[in-house]
Write a protein that holds these residues in place. Structure first.
Motif, mmCIF file in Angstrom:
data_model
loop_
_atom_site.group_PDB
_atom_site.id
_atom_site.type_symbol
_atom_site.label_atom_id
_atom_site.label_comp_id
_atom_site.label_asym_id
_atom_site.label_seq_id
_atom_site.Cartn_x
_atom_site.Cartn_y
_atom_site.Cartn_z
ATOM 1 N N TYR A 112 30.822 20.432 -0.917
ATOM 2 C CA TYR A 112 30.857 21.842 -1.332
ATOM 3 C C TYR A 112 29.521 22.338 -1.860
ATOM 4 O O TYR A 112 29.180 23.492 -1.707
ATOM 5 N N ASN A 113 28.801 21.484 -2.545
ATOM 6 C CA ASN A 113 27.615 21.905 -3.283
ATOM 7 C C ASN A 113 26.306 21.457 -2.663
ATOM 8 O O ASN A 113 25.293 21.372 -3.349
ATOM 9 N N THR A 114 26.313 21.170 -1.370
ATOM 10 C CA THR A 114 25.094 20.715 -0.710
ATOM 11 C C THR A 114 24.124 21.873 -0.545
ATOM 12 O O THR A 114 24.476 22.917 0.001
ATOM 13 N N SER A 115 22.906 21.681 -1.029
ATOM 14 C CA SER A 115 21.855 22.687 -0.890
ATOM 15 C C SER A 115 20.913 22.356 0.254
ATOM 16 O O SER A 115 20.435 23.252 0.944
ATOM 17 N N PHE A 116 20.621 21.060 0.437
ATOM 18 C CA PHE A 116 19.699 20.620 1.480
ATOM 19 C C PHE A 116 20.241 19.357 2.133
ATOM 20 O O PHE A 116 20.865 18.527 1.465
ATOM 21 N N LEU A 117 19.964 19.201 3.426
ATOM 22 C CA LEU A 117 20.352 18.009 4.177
ATOM 23 C C LEU A 117 19.121 17.549 4.948
ATOM 24 O O LEU A 117 18.430 18.373 5.568
ATOM 25 N N PHE A 118 18.823 16.243 4.897
ATOM 26 C CA PHE A 118 17.627 15.689 5.536
ATOM 27 C C PHE A 118 17.977 14.439 6.329
ATOM 28 O O PHE A 118 18.968 13.776 6.056
ATOM 29 N N SER A 119 17.100 14.102 7.273
ATOM 30 C CA SER A 119 17.193 12.837 7.998
ATOM 31 C C SER A 119 15.790 12.412 8.394
ATOM 32 O O SER A 119 14.874 13.224 8.425
ATOM 33 N N ASP A 120 15.649 11.141 8.680
ATOM 34 C CA ASP A 120 14.403 10.604 9.224
ATOM 35 C C ASP A 120 14.799 9.501 10.173
ATOM 36 O O ASP A 120 14.880 8.342 9.793
ATOM 37 N N GLU A 121 15.073 9.874 11.416
ATOM 38 C CA GLU A 121 15.626 8.910 12.358
ATOM 39 C C GLU A 121 14.674 7.762 12.684
ATOM 40 O O GLU A 121 15.101 6.705 13.096
ATOM 41 N N LYS A 122 13.406 7.937 12.474
ATOM 42 C CA LYS A 122 12.458 6.874 12.806
ATOM 43 C C LYS A 122 12.435 5.773 11.759
ATOM 44 O O LYS A 122 12.159 4.641 12.061
ATOM 45 N N ASN A 123 12.690 6.120 10.506
ATOM 46 C CA ASN A 123 12.508 5.151 9.440
ATOM 47 C C ASN A 123 13.756 4.832 8.630
ATOM 48 O O ASN A 123 13.786 3.829 7.964
ATOM 49 N N TRP A 124 14.736 5.685 8.624
ATOM 50 C CA TRP A 124 15.894 5.464 7.773
ATOM 51 C C TRP A 124 17.078 4.975 8.580
ATOM 52 O O TRP A 124 18.150 5.554 8.583
ATOM 53 N N VAL A 125 16.880 3.889 9.300
ATOM 54 C CA VAL A 125 17.946 3.266 10.079
ATOM 55 C C VAL A 125 18.090 1.842 9.580
ATOM 56 O O VAL A 125 17.140 1.082 9.545
ATOM 57 N N SER A 126 19.288 1.476 9.153
ATOM 58 C CA SER A 126 19.529 0.101 8.732
ATOM 59 C C SER A 126 20.920 -0.309 9.182
ATOM 60 O O SER A 126 21.855 0.482 9.095
ATOM 61 N N GLY A 127 21.028 -1.498 9.713
ATOM 62 C CA GLY A 127 22.320 -1.998 10.154
ATOM 63 C C GLY A 127 22.952 -1.143 11.244
ATOM 64 O O GLY A 127 24.171 -1.079 11.340
#
Length: 185
Positions: A112-127
């Motif tokens: 409900y209270n999300t102000s921003f959403l981010f991703s970094d597909e190159k570096n934030w991948v684990s498992g």
């Protein structure tokens, strides 16, 4: 390439090596609320009426993706590959195909209270999991599993409360505060 909508509503692309800037077609983007770029460099916008568009910056061809107004309740968004991740004012997390506009609800009633959403597909991948990151209206940072919506708080409540903009670059979250300060997380 850096893409931005200028004050006239034109889409500009800037080569970050040479700083040369050029207009992309003649479509008016002044009604765009969100602008984001996929890994294949298609430019996506969500308009004030909630309609999703995809623009090919090489040809300047803009096409509607999905039904008109389908994203009218979106309050934050990001991309991984060609998938658009959004949260809406009802608290739901969705994954939408950038090709077809088909939306799949991942989790409901938690965002409900999300102000921003981010991703970094190159570096934030684990498992094998691609991670999303949200900043909530109380300034809390959360790590979100893009497959099932499970989330976990990172840091202290209020750490990012004055954030007005942000991006992820090379595995680091950069945010700008309301006083103009730049932070790296």
């Amino acid at each position: 390439m850096l893409f931005a909508v200028d004050e006239s509503g034109a889409l500009d692309k800037t080569n970050l090596s040479s700083w040369q800037q050029q207009k992309v077609g003649n479509t008016d983007f002044s009604g765009s609320v969100f602008l984001f770029v996929s890994s294949n460099t298609s430019v996506f916008t969500i308009e004030k009426d909630g309609t999703l568009y995809r623009t090919n910056p090489a040809t300047a061809v803009t096409v509607q993706v999905g039904e008109a107004g389908e994203m009218a309740l979106v309050n934050a968004c990001t991309m991984i590959g060609n998938d658009i991740y959004t949260t809406d004012i009802l608290g739901d997390l969705f994954r939408t195909s950038g090709n077809t506009g088909r939306a799949d609800k991942i989790l409901e009633d938690d965002f409900y209270n999300t102000s921003f959403l981010f991703s970094d597909e190159k570096n934030w991948v684990s498992g094998g999991v691609r991670w999303l990151y949200s900043i909530e209206s109380d300034g809390s940072l959360y790590e979100i599993n893009s497959q099932d919506g499970a989330w976990e708080k990172m840091g202290m409540t209020g750490d990012l409360v004055n954030t007005i903009a942000g991006t992820v670059l090379n595995g680091k979250l950069y945010t700008v505060n309301s006083d103009g300060s730049l932070f790296e997380t």
